[in-house]
Design a protein around this motif. Structure first.
Motif, PDB file in Angstrom:
ATOM      1  N   SER A 149       0.823  -1.206   0.000  1.00 59.35           N
ATOM      2  CA  SER A 149       0.000   0.000   0.000  1.00 59.35           C
ATOM      3  C   SER A 149       0.859   1.258   0.000  1.00 59.35           C
ATOM      4  CB  SER A 149      -0.923  -0.008   1.220  1.00 59.35           C
ATOM      5  OG  SER A 149      -1.634   1.191   1.321  1.00 59.35           O
ATOM      6  N   TYR A 189       2.340   1.703  -3.446  1.00 58.55           N
ATOM      7  CA  TYR A 189       1.296   2.163  -4.360  1.00 58.55           C
ATOM      8  C   TYR A 189       1.021   3.656  -4.169  1.00 58.55           C
ATOM      9  CZ  TYR A 189      -3.186   2.693  -6.670  1.00 58.55           C
ATOM     10  OH  TYR A 189      -4.208   3.124  -7.465  1.00 58.55           O
ATOM     11  N   LYS A 190       0.919   4.086  -2.917  1.00 58.01           N
ATOM     12  CA  LYS A 190       0.634   5.501  -2.634  1.00 58.01           C
ATOM     13  C   LYS A 190       1.757   6.402  -3.126  1.00 58.01           C
ATOM     14  CE  LYS A 190      -2.399   4.868   1.317  1.00 58.01           C
ATOM     15  NZ  LYS A 190      -2.572   5.062   2.765  1.00 58.01           N
ATOM     16  N   LYS A 191       2.990   5.953  -3.005  1.00 58.98           N
ATOM     17  CA  LYS A 191       4.126   6.753  -3.481  1.00 58.98           C
ATOM     18  C   LYS A 191       4.107   6.871  -4.998  1.00 58.98           C
ATOM     19  CE  LYS A 191       7.389   6.081   0.255  1.00 58.98           C
ATOM     20  NZ  LYS A 191       8.689   5.543   0.662  1.00 58.98           N
ATOM     21  N   ALA A 192       3.646   5.818  -5.675  1.00 57.80           N
ATOM     22  CA  ALA A 192       3.637   5.799  -7.135  1.00 57.80           C
ATOM     23  C   ALA A 192       2.496   6.632  -7.717  1.00 57.80           C
ATOM     24  CB  ALA A 192       3.546   4.370  -7.646  1.00 57.80           C
ATOM     25  N   HIS A 193       1.459   6.860  -6.942  1.00 53.39           N
ATOM     26  CA  HIS A 193       0.285   7.583  -7.475  1.00 53.39           C
ATOM     27  C   HIS A 193       0.094   8.875  -6.801  1.00 53.39           C
ATOM     28  CE1 HIS A 193      -0.385   3.474  -8.842  1.00 53.39           C
ATOM     29  NE2 HIS A 193      -0.977   4.057  -9.869  1.00 53.39           N
TER      30      HIS A 193
END
Length: 117
Positions: free
Chosen positions: A110, A113-117
């Motif tokens: 998670s 994912y948050k860093k990528a988006h």
């Protein structure tokens, strides 16, 4: 055995500090937290992940108790949550100490994912 002792003691100290702060005894609450922090740093196996977390949570609690407005803004809820989490050995979204490996993996994914988006 000592890890569980310090875990339960930290939960109790956080709970009691919260009660003291609710009674406008912030100085006594800080003294309680500072005494516990000293005990953790001198008596507990500091290299253990759980003890490092207990030390961090106690320090964070002190930072949320610098004055009555800081306590009212974030300290009160913090102390209740952390005391309950340590007593019941439950993880939170910010702390994975009591998580199993599957939960830790999900939290890590998670974060990625948050860093990528």
């Amino acid at each position: 055995v000592s890890i569980n002792y310090f875990r339960a003691k930290t939960a109790e100290v956080l709970k009691n500090a919260n009660i003291l702060a609710d009674d406008n005894a912030l100085e006594r609450a800080r003294e309680l937290l500072n005494g516990h922090l000293s005990e953790l740093q001198t008596s507990a196996p500091i290299s253990h992940e759980a003890i490092a977390t207990l030390i961090r949570d106690t320090r964070d609690g002190l930072n949320r108790m610098v004055d009555s407005s800081a306590y009212a803004y974030s300290g009160k809820a913090y102390f209740k949550s952390k005391a309950r989490n340590h007593m019941m050995q439950q993880s939170s979204h910010t702390d994975t100490l009591y998580s199993n490996t599957v939960q830790k993996s999900m939290i890590q994914r998670s974060k990625v994912y948050k860093k990528a988006h």
